[in-house]
Design a protein around this motif. Sequence first.
Motif, PDB file in Angstrom:
ATOM      1  N   LYS A 191      73.475 -21.805  67.735  1.00  0.00           N
ATOM      2  CA  LYS A 191      72.562 -20.662  67.777  1.00  0.00           C
ATOM      3  C   LYS A 191      71.955 -20.431  66.393  1.00  0.00           C
ATOM      4  N   GLU A 238      76.373 -19.899  64.915  1.00  0.00           N
ATOM      5  CA  GLU A 238      77.504 -19.999  65.848  1.00  0.00           C
ATOM      6  C   GLU A 238      77.314 -21.219  66.754  1.00  0.00           C
ATOM      7  N   ASP A 271      72.167 -18.012  64.414  1.00  0.00           N
ATOM      8  CA  ASP A 271      73.084 -17.433  63.422  1.00  0.00           C
ATOM      9  C   ASP A 271      74.187 -18.409  63.017  1.00  0.00           C
TER      10      ASP A 271
END
Length: 268
Positions: A246, A250, A248
Amino acid sequence: MAETMFDQTTILHAVHTKWAGKTVHFAEEVDSTNEWAKRLSREGEVHGALAVAEFQSAGKGRLGRKWTAPVGSSVMMSILLRPDFEPRLAPMLTIVMGLSAAQAVERMGIKACIKWPNDVVVSRKKICGILTEMSVKEGKIDYVVIGCGINVNLEALPEDIADKATSLCLETGKTYDRNKVLAKVLECFEGNYEQFEKTKDLTLLQEDYNRMLANYGQTVRVLDPLGAYEGIAYGINISGELLVEKADGERVCVGAGEVSVRGLYSYV
Ligand code: ATP
């Protein structure tokens, strides 16, 4: 040119395998080849038996979706498997079939990719769909049925799928012998299945699969029923989950059970 015959005898002649498709059941029309293979299983049919139909009146896809194809245009088949491994491993077989169908299309001389987990795509459009179903009895696999629908000689597509589907014939302008297409899928599947059985995971197939993965390194939208999100896809792990990073940072492992993945601007 008249189409080559496509029936039980021609299929049996075309298939050169040890066990995959050595028993062939052929019908002009069935509800769905997966349902037929399940009925054959209940009647005691063997590992590797194949159900093939010229037309499905109730062809099925994943998640309750429909699979449609006009008479004479496609390969619609379901293979019955009776593995002796744990039921939790069976969903990986859908990846094994996806890879096999993609390799078979390439052996027909057409560049193919895989849209995770198991759609085969050509020119970013779907040419083959796969549906895997399993029955478990007393904690053991009773049967696994893998259905495979390949658009071979379809010259036109229904409006609702025209923008995201294609056929071998639409791609090259040629007509193909469906016996050969079917045989190539089974030959690839038998070899890949035997590789899978060695490790009971995708260790020996992961590299081949990721090489053909259309989503590799691309931004995908994961249509998770609990909330859609976007990320970059980095191939499958040895369990067949799609690794997605993702924005961010993650990293998530996406399981095939309940989600669909889309390209950001199109089907792939
Ligand atoms: P999606 O392709 O939407 O990601 P899926 O992998 O779950 O979903 P399948 O289960 O393989 O899809 O097949 C069902 C879907 O395929 C249907 O929703 C329909 O849009 C499409 N479809 C139906 N018939 C055909 C066909 N002959 N060729 C290509 N696509 C088809």
